[in-house]
Motif scaffolding. Structure first.
Motif, PDB file in Angstrom:
ATOM      1  N   ASN A 193      25.324  61.430  77.704  1.00 32.92           N
ATOM      2  CA  ASN A 193      24.656  61.306  76.592  1.00 32.92           C
ATOM      3  C   ASN A 193      25.910  61.151  75.443  1.00 32.92           C
ATOM      4  N   ARG A 194      27.234  62.045  75.949  1.00 32.35           N
ATOM      5  CA  ARG A 194      28.111  62.203  74.814  1.00 32.35           C
ATOM      6  C   ARG A 194      28.881  60.906  75.178  1.00 32.35           C
ATOM      7  N   GLN A 195      29.193  60.355  76.193  1.00 30.92           N
ATOM      8  CA  GLN A 195      29.917  59.135  76.516  1.00 30.92           C
ATOM      9  C   GLN A 195      29.319  58.087  75.660  1.00 30.92           C
ATOM     10  N   ASP A 196      28.033  57.888  76.036  1.00 29.20           N
ATOM     11  CA  ASP A 196      27.222  56.811  75.251  1.00 29.20           C
ATOM     12  C   ASP A 196      27.366  56.955  73.640  1.00 29.20           C
ATOM     13  N   ALA A 197      27.327  58.086  73.177  1.00 27.29           N
ATOM     14  CA  ALA A 197      27.652  58.310  71.533  1.00 27.29           C
ATOM     15  C   ALA A 197      28.963  57.641  71.235  1.00 27.29           C
ATOM     16  N   VAL A 198      29.945  58.133  72.102  1.00 25.13           N
ATOM     17  CA  VAL A 198      31.253  57.701  71.783  1.00 25.13           C
ATOM     18  C   VAL A 198      31.340  56.167  71.919  1.00 25.13           C
ATOM     19  N   LYS A 199      30.892  55.500  72.765  1.00 22.60           N
ATOM     20  CA  LYS A 199      30.653  54.086  72.815  1.00 22.60           C
ATOM     21  C   LYS A 199      29.995  53.757  71.689  1.00 22.60           C
ATOM     22  N   LYS A 200      29.152  54.035  71.017  1.00 22.18           N
ATOM     23  CA  LYS A 200      28.568  53.654  69.892  1.00 22.18           C
ATOM     24  C   LYS A 200      29.401  54.053  68.603  1.00 22.18           C
ATOM     25  N   LEU A 201      30.192  55.017  68.578  1.00 19.85           N
ATOM     26  CA  LEU A 201      30.982  55.512  67.674  1.00 19.85           C
ATOM     27  C   LEU A 201      32.169  54.330  67.457  1.00 19.85           C
ATOM     28  N   ALA A 202      32.671  54.190  68.929  1.00 23.54           N
ATOM     29  CA  ALA A 202      33.849  53.361  68.661  1.00 23.54           C
ATOM     30  C   ALA A 202      33.583  52.026  68.315  1.00 23.54           C
ATOM     31  N   ALA A 203      32.559  51.548  68.309  1.00 23.38           N
ATOM     32  CA  ALA A 203      32.011  50.209  67.558  1.00 23.38           C
ATOM     33  C   ALA A 203      31.988  50.145  66.081  1.00 23.38           C
ATOM     34  N   GLN A 204      32.311  51.295  65.583  1.00 20.97           N
ATOM     35  CA  GLN A 204      31.876  51.650  64.100  1.00 20.97           C
ATOM     36  C   GLN A 204      33.391  52.322  63.553  1.00 20.97           C
ATOM     37  N   CYS A 205      34.201  52.872  64.126  1.00 21.54           N
ATOM     38  CA  CYS A 205      35.247  53.587  63.701  1.00 21.54           C
ATOM     39  C   CYS A 205      36.748  53.159  64.614  1.00 21.54           C
ATOM     40  N   GLU A 206      37.793  53.172  63.849  1.00 20.40           N
ATOM     41  CA  GLU A 206      39.015  52.556  64.401  1.00 20.40           C
ATOM     42  C   GLU A 206      39.767  53.838  65.081  1.00 20.40           C
ATOM     43  N   THR A 207      39.452  55.086  64.616  1.00 19.98           N
ATOM     44  CA  THR A 207      40.336  56.341  65.126  1.00 19.98           C
ATOM     45  C   THR A 207      39.148  57.477  65.467  1.00 19.98           C
ATOM     46  N   ILE A 208      39.395  57.948  66.799  1.00 16.36           N
ATOM     47  CA  ILE A 208      38.383  58.898  67.190  1.00 16.36           C
ATOM     48  C   ILE A 208      38.823  60.329  67.648  1.00 16.36           C
ATOM     49  N   VAL A 209      38.175  61.105  66.979  1.00 16.13           N
ATOM     50  CA  VAL A 209      38.898  62.519  67.195  1.00 16.13           C
ATOM     51  C   VAL A 209      37.892  63.055  67.922  1.00 16.13           C
ATOM     52  N   VAL A 210      38.457  63.560  69.318  1.00 14.67           N
ATOM     53  CA  VAL A 210      37.439  64.524  70.141  1.00 14.67           C
ATOM     54  C   VAL A 210      38.074  65.877  70.342  1.00 14.67           C
ATOM     55  N   VAL A 211      36.983  66.660  69.808  1.00 16.14           N
ATOM     56  CA  VAL A 211      37.267  68.285  69.798  1.00 16.14           C
ATOM     57  C   VAL A 211      37.019  68.809  71.087  1.00 16.14           C
ATOM     58  N   GLY A 212      38.147  69.463  71.503  1.00 19.46           N
ATOM     59  CA  GLY A 212      37.899  69.995  73.115  1.00 19.46           C
ATOM     60  C   GLY A 212      39.334  70.572  73.762  1.00 19.46           C
ATOM     61  N   SER A 213      39.229  71.358  74.670  1.00 17.29           N
ATOM     62  CA  SER A 213      40.541  71.878  74.965  1.00 17.29           C
ATOM     63  C   SER A 213      41.033  70.721  76.212  1.00 17.29           C
ATOM     64  N   PRO A 214      42.409  70.768  76.659  1.00 19.68           N
ATOM     65  CA  PRO A 214      42.892  69.794  77.393  1.00 19.68           C
ATOM     66  C   PRO A 214      42.406  69.883  78.584  1.00 19.68           C
ATOM     67  N   ASN A 215      42.070  71.244  79.193  1.00 21.49           N
ATOM     68  CA  ASN A 215      41.674  71.287  80.559  1.00 21.49           C
ATOM     69  C   ASN A 215      39.951  71.173  80.745  1.00 21.49           C
ATOM     70  N   SER A 216      39.392  70.494  79.661  1.00 18.09           N
ATOM     71  CA  SER A 216      38.086  70.256  79.772  1.00 18.09           C
ATOM     72  C   SER A 216      37.885  68.919  80.310  1.00 18.09           C
ATOM     73  N   SER A 217      37.264  68.620  81.300  1.00 19.00           N
ATOM     74  CA  SER A 217      37.016  67.516  82.065  1.00 19.00           C
ATOM     75  C   SER A 217      36.122  66.437  81.222  1.00 19.00           C
ATOM     76  N   ASN A 218      34.987  66.774  80.602  1.00 16.59           N
ATOM     77  CA  ASN A 218      34.233  66.006  79.840  1.00 16.59           C
ATOM     78  C   ASN A 218      34.810  65.856  78.622  1.00 16.59           C
ATOM     79  N   SER A 219      35.741  66.341  78.201  1.00 15.95           N
ATOM     80  CA  SER A 219      36.336  66.086  76.657  1.00 15.95           C
ATOM     81  C   SER A 219      37.468  65.015  77.176  1.00 15.95           C
TER      82      SER A 219
END
Length: 307
Positions: A199-225
């Protein structure tokens, strides 16, 4: 400039359950409560639990005899469980039920005489825990090239499982390569990649169609982030992974025409709120919008002793 927030974002049911298990154990038994590895991969969350009385350890050897220990959401091997039993530790298992489902699949497939190929990232705790469900007969692959390099007899009965936090697109490529090389390979009855990751990956795909810059909040050792950032980059977007508001580059924000914000499944909403607040202070009056997305209603129950 505008800011759009992805939906869904942030905590999944497995993360909420894992955090609640630690908090309830501290409330019921008092501090300290020992946790093997980070209960979820987020610095803010783990620091908050430390303040409440959690002690994070690398191995069970660091847990005093007779103490209470919690296994992280990523799961553990059979060897770790056996060691905890041998030492008489009180154990609460915060393994995500969707990871446990994969563990059960491994046990069933091995009992049926199949060898198993796991698709996942070497060194990740979830992969180590899943590979540790069997004393042998398992192989780890991460890429299509890894599939080509497997040394397995063609007559070997094979099955595959996947890490729950992989990129859906990348995992599909590896599965296709496995099916091409081993036409008789057996897959899981349902997709191992968890609902929240997809669901979160699908939401980012949708977001990427609308925004030029994407900020992902998460720790560097988080696989899903990390996978969320990769999904955005794969769609030609400028994407950054940050742990906290102070990690945000002012020039990145001031130079963007549109910004999308999402959060990994282990990142709390308060961090998103603080980042939105910082952006608002940098660009007063900037329009903010919550994107529409899939509504998540999944919940997982706590162990009976803590509910």
């Amino acid at each position: 400039m505008e800011v759009i927030l992805a939906n869904p974002r942030g905590f999944c049911a497995g993360v909420e359950r894992a955090i609640a298990i630690v908090e309830r154990a501290i409330e019921k038994f008092g501090a300290p409560i020992y946790v093997r590895h980070e209960v979820v991969h987020n610095k803010f969350v783990c620091d908050s639990l430390r303040e409440k009385g959690a002690i994070f350890v690398d191995e069970l050897d660091d847990v005093p005899q007779g103490a209470t220990v919690i296994f992280s959401a990523h799961g553990v091997s059979r060897v770790v469980r056996e060691e905890a039993d041998r030492r008489g530790l009180r154990v609460f298992d915060a393994t995500c039920p969707l990871v446990t489902k994969v563990h059960n699949q491994v046990a069933r497939m091995r009992k049926e005489g199949m060898e198993i190929i796991m698709i996942g990232h070497k060194g990740h705790p979830e992969v180590e825990g899943t590979m540790g469900q069997s004393g042998g007969g398992m192989y780890l692959v991460e890429t299509v090239d890894d599939v080509h390099n497997l040394q397995i007899d063609e007559n070997t009965p094979l099955a595959y499982v996947t890490q729950t936090t992989l990129s859906v697109d990348d995992a599909n490529e590896v599965v296709s390569a496995l099916r091409k090389r081993f036409p008789a390979i057996v897959g899981p009855k349902s997709d191992d990649i968890c609902y929240a990751t997809q669901n979160r990956q699908d939401a980012v795909k949708k977001l990427a169609a609308q925004c030029e810059t994407i900020v992902v909040v998460g720790s560097p050792n988080s696989s899903n982030s990390n996978r969320l950032k990769e999904v955005a980059v794969a769609r030609g977007r400028n994407a950054v992974l940050i742990e906290a508001p102070e990690d945000l580059d002012n020039d990145l924000i001031l130079g963007a025409r549109s910004i999308g914000i999402t959060a990994g499944a282990s990142a709390p909403e308060i961090l998103v709120e603080r980042i939105v607040d910082r952006i608002s202070k940098l660009s007063p009056g900037i329009p903010m919008a919550d994107d529409t997305g899939v509504a998540e209603s999944v919940t997982f129950s706590l162990p009976k002793e803590l509910s």
